[in-house]
Every structure is written in C-alpha cells, then in structure tokens.
Design a protein around this motif. Structure first.
Motif, mmCIF file in Angstrom:
data_model
loop_
_atom_site.group_PDB
_atom_site.id
_atom_site.type_symbol
_atom_site.label_atom_id
_atom_site.label_comp_id
_atom_site.label_asym_id
_atom_site.label_seq_id
_atom_site.Cartn_x
_atom_site.Cartn_y
_atom_site.Cartn_z
ATOM 1 N N MET A 151 6.725 5.110 -8.293
ATOM 2 C CA MET A 151 6.664 5.418 -6.867
ATOM 3 C C MET A 151 8.094 5.587 -6.339
ATOM 4 N N PRO A 152 8.484 6.775 -6.018
ATOM 5 C CA PRO A 152 9.863 6.995 -5.578
ATOM 6 C C PRO A 152 10.160 6.421 -4.194
ATOM 7 N N GLN A 153 9.139 6.139 -3.386
ATOM 8 C CA GLN A 153 9.378 5.597 -2.053
ATOM 9 C C GLN A 153 9.984 4.199 -2.110
ATOM 10 N N LEU A 154 9.726 3.483 -3.189
ATOM 11 C CA LEU A 154 10.180 2.104 -3.296
ATOM 12 C C LEU A 154 11.577 1.989 -3.894
ATOM 13 N N ASN A 155 12.180 3.094 -4.259
ATOM 14 C CA ASN A 155 13.517 3.063 -4.841
ATOM 15 C C ASN A 155 14.540 3.078 -3.704
ATOM 16 N N PRO A 156 15.264 1.972 -3.478
ATOM 17 C CA PRO A 156 16.208 1.915 -2.351
ATOM 18 C C PRO A 156 17.574 2.528 -2.646
ATOM 19 N N PRO A 164 18.919 5.644 -3.145
ATOM 20 C CA PRO A 164 19.569 6.755 -2.440
ATOM 21 C C PRO A 164 19.813 6.504 -0.957
ATOM 22 N N TRP A 165 19.060 5.624 -0.314
ATOM 23 C CA TRP A 165 19.146 5.524 1.142
ATOM 24 C C TRP A 165 19.629 4.182 1.655
ATOM 25 N N LEU A 166 19.634 3.166 0.838
ATOM 26 C CA LEU A 166 20.017 1.836 1.321
ATOM 27 C C LEU A 166 21.483 1.805 1.759
ATOM 28 N N LEU A 192 22.845 1.112 5.576
ATOM 29 C CA LEU A 192 23.763 0.005 5.887
ATOM 30 C C LEU A 192 25.041 0.501 6.547
ATOM 31 N N ILE A 193 25.577 1.608 6.081
ATOM 32 C CA ILE A 193 26.787 2.175 6.682
ATOM 33 C C ILE A 193 26.498 2.639 8.112
ATOM 34 N N THR A 194 25.344 3.272 8.323
ATOM 35 C CA THR A 194 24.972 3.724 9.663
ATOM 36 C C THR A 194 24.794 2.539 10.594
ATOM 37 N N TRP A 195 24.127 1.502 10.136
ATOM 38 C CA TRP A 195 23.915 0.313 10.962
ATOM 39 C C TRP A 195 25.237 -0.358 11.300
ATOM 40 N N ALA A 196 26.126 -0.460 10.311
ATOM 41 C CA ALA A 196 27.422 -1.091 10.555
ATOM 42 C C ALA A 196 28.251 -0.267 11.536
ATOM 43 N N THR A 197 28.208 1.060 11.392
ATOM 44 C CA THR A 197 28.938 1.927 12.318
ATOM 45 C C THR A 197 28.415 1.761 13.729
#
Length: 55
Positions: A1-6, A8-10, A14-19
């Motif tokens: 299940m590719p949706q559960l692979n974090p 590419p997007w994690l 995290l960078i977006t949230w920190a920014t």
C-alpha cells in the motif's frame, strides 16, 4: 500500500510545518487588528414563553 509509505512526504510536511510555525506565524501575529474587539454591554432579553396551540 503506497499510501502508508511516509518517505516521500514526511520530510516535506515537517519542513512546511516548521517554516509556518517559526517564520510565518510570528509575522502574522505581530500585525494589529484594524477592528479590535470591544466589550459589549450585556442586555437582558425579555423572553416570553411560547404558547403552543395544542395545549
């Protein structure tokens, strides 16, 4: 299940949230509101009970 692979997007999330939390949010919170909230006077409303036609 590719949706559960974090992988590419994690890191991007995290960078977006920190920014947002470290750079953008303090700048937005430093602005003063053009229409500051004021305390409104409490006005008690005169309520009358509803007259039900079937009682």
């Amino acid at each position: 299940m590719p949706q559960l692979n974090p992988n590419p997007w994690l890191f991007t999330m995290l960078i977006t949230w920190a920014t947002y939390s470290l750079l953008i949010q303090p700048k937005l919170l430093s602005f003063t509101s053009t229409n500051p909230p004021t305390n409104k006077l409490y006005q008690a409303t005169d309520t009358t009970p509803w007259t039900w036609p079937w009682t």
